[in-house]
Motif scaffolding. Structure first.
Motif, PDB file in Angstrom:
ATOM      1  N   ALA A   1       0.830  -1.209   0.000  1.00 40.80           N
ATOM      2  CA  ALA A   1       0.000   0.000   0.000  1.00 40.80           C
ATOM      3  C   ALA A   1       0.861   1.255   0.000  1.00 40.80           C
ATOM      4  O   ALA A   1       0.563   2.230  -0.714  1.00 40.80           O
TER       5      ALA A   1
ATOM      6  N   ARG B   1       1.139   4.056  -3.210  1.00 41.25           N
ATOM      7  CA  ARG B   1       0.518   5.349  -2.929  1.00 41.25           C
ATOM      8  C   ARG B   1       0.879   6.376  -4.016  1.00 41.25           C
ATOM      9  O   ARG B   1       2.040   6.569  -4.357  1.00 41.25           O
TER      10      ARG B   1
ATOM     11  N   ASN C   1      -7.584   5.101  -5.077  1.00 37.71           N
ATOM     12  CA  ASN C   1      -8.246   4.395  -3.986  1.00 37.71           C
ATOM     13  C   ASN C   1      -9.737   4.524  -4.280  1.00 37.71           C
ATOM     14  O   ASN C   1     -10.381   5.465  -3.830  1.00 37.71           O
TER      15      ASN C   1
ATOM     16  N   ARG D   1      -2.929  -3.048  -9.252  1.00 42.31           N
ATOM     17  CA  ARG D   1      -2.346  -3.077  -7.903  1.00 42.31           C
ATOM     18  C   ARG D   1      -1.229  -4.114  -7.799  1.00 42.31           C
ATOM     19  O   ARG D   1      -0.101  -3.811  -7.392  1.00 42.31           O
TER      20      ARG D   1
ATOM     21  N   GLU E   1      -8.357  -0.942   2.270  1.00 39.86           N
ATOM     22  CA  GLU E   1      -9.227   0.184   1.918  1.00 39.86           C
ATOM     23  C   GLU E   1     -10.676  -0.079   2.300  1.00 39.86           C
ATOM     24  O   GLU E   1     -11.383   0.831   2.741  1.00 39.86           O
TER      25      GLU E   1
END
Length: 329
Positions: free
Chosen positions: A16, A20, A25, A58, A167
């Protein structure tokens, strides 16, 4: 130095941090019609808005970034197999990080996905089906210096996918259930590790399609078994499991239940998402919604999230689904 083989919450949190600013998100959005259909408060995690229109960005970007951290400019060329979305995501990441990439795909992969892979500059190798693509991609890696990045069985790919679990809890603290499409099991494994570690109350339900349900059959047998794979609207979920995949044991340990939906239910979910949510969902993404709408998910509580995994569907296929749905109303 972190254990390269350990797949846990710490690895997902490092992913994560690494990701970033490199992707979105996506929000959880409440679905009125699906909440009514399921008799629960249902929210959709909109991974369709990611830069490559699927959650696969991701895991692919996380794996590519780890390689850059580890090897710097000496990072090896990459090779992968894909039903389309992983190949597109890894091609996107490889272009951003100047990593050569070869993608093996099935000849029947949606053109929307194949064209996007090609546009990112990756070399394409077409094979008769996904199983052949995966076999030849692994052989390519064994006979060269290229590094194989599995679309579902690589720890950094799974960790990247697991960031969705982090999330979900931030966006939806009252969460009781998550419904997740299942192909090779990387997405549901990552999400389940994160959620079961942080909120063990959350029930994790995976959804396969009847045309390709290797987890259902393998869990029944207690080992990975080979299945006959049929054609499906959920092309991103079809194919046999790599006999060496770590995801079988992860699913067996962390996932509460796997259910199966049929083609009519997937098609109905795709059409309903367009009608009620005004979003495009490929067949694989619609499977969780299909399970909820058909009442197949045995839910633990009243607060449910369904992961809407991708929007990469060929226009003609989507139009046919919508036309067929129109004839049935």
């Amino acid at each position: 130095m972190p254990n390269e083989d350990l797949l846990d919450l710490a690895r997902i949190r490092r992913a994560a941090e690494r990701l970033r600013g490199r992707m979105f998100n996506p929000p959880c959005r409440r679905s009125e019609w699906l909440s009514d259909a399921a008799g629960r408060d249902v929210w959709l995690k909109l991974e369709i808005v990611q830069p490559t229109s699927s959650y696969k960005i991701r895991g692919a970007f996380n794996a590519a970034l780890v390689l850059r951290e580890r090897y710097g400019d000496a990072a090896p060329p990459l090779v992968t197999a894909s039903a389309g979305n992983h190949g597109r995501a890894l091609a996107y990441a490889a272009r951003a990080l100047s990593l050569p990439l070869t993608v093996y795909v099935a000849r029947n992969a949606p053109r929307a996905k194949v064209d996007a892979i090609r546009a990112c500059g990756a070399a394409l190798e077409m094979r008769v089906d996904y199983d052949a693509a995966e076999h030849d991609a692994k052989r390519h890696a064994s006979q060269s210096s290229d590094l194989f990045i599995s679309p579902y069985a690589h720890p950094d790919v799974i960790a990247g996918a697991g960031t969705i679990g982090l999330e979900l809890l931030e966006q939806f603290p009252e969460l009781t259930d998550v419904v997740v499409p299942v192909g090779g099991g990387g997405l549901i494994s990552g999400i389940a590790i994160a959620l079961k570690t942080l909120a063990s109350r959350v029930r994790i339900t995976g959804v396969e399609v009847a045309a390709s349900c290797p987890f259902t059959r393998s869990l029944e047998a207690g080992r990975i078994v080979k299945i006959a794979v049929g054609d499906s609207l959920a092309d991103g979920l079809t194919g046999n499991l790599d006999p060496d995949t770590m995801t079988f044991d992860l699913v067996r340990e962390f996932v509460d239940r796997i259910v199966v939906v049929d083609e009519a239910e997937v098609a109905a979910a795709m059409a309903a998402l367009a009608d009620h949510e005004h979003v495009i969902a490929e067949g694989a993404a619609a499977t969780g919604v299909a399970a909820l709408a058909a009442g197949r998910a045995e839910l633990a509580g009243a607060h449910v999230a369904a992961v809407l995994t991708g929007a990469n569907v060929d226009r003609n296929r989507l139009l046919q689904v919508l036309r067929d749905a129109g004839r049935q109303t």
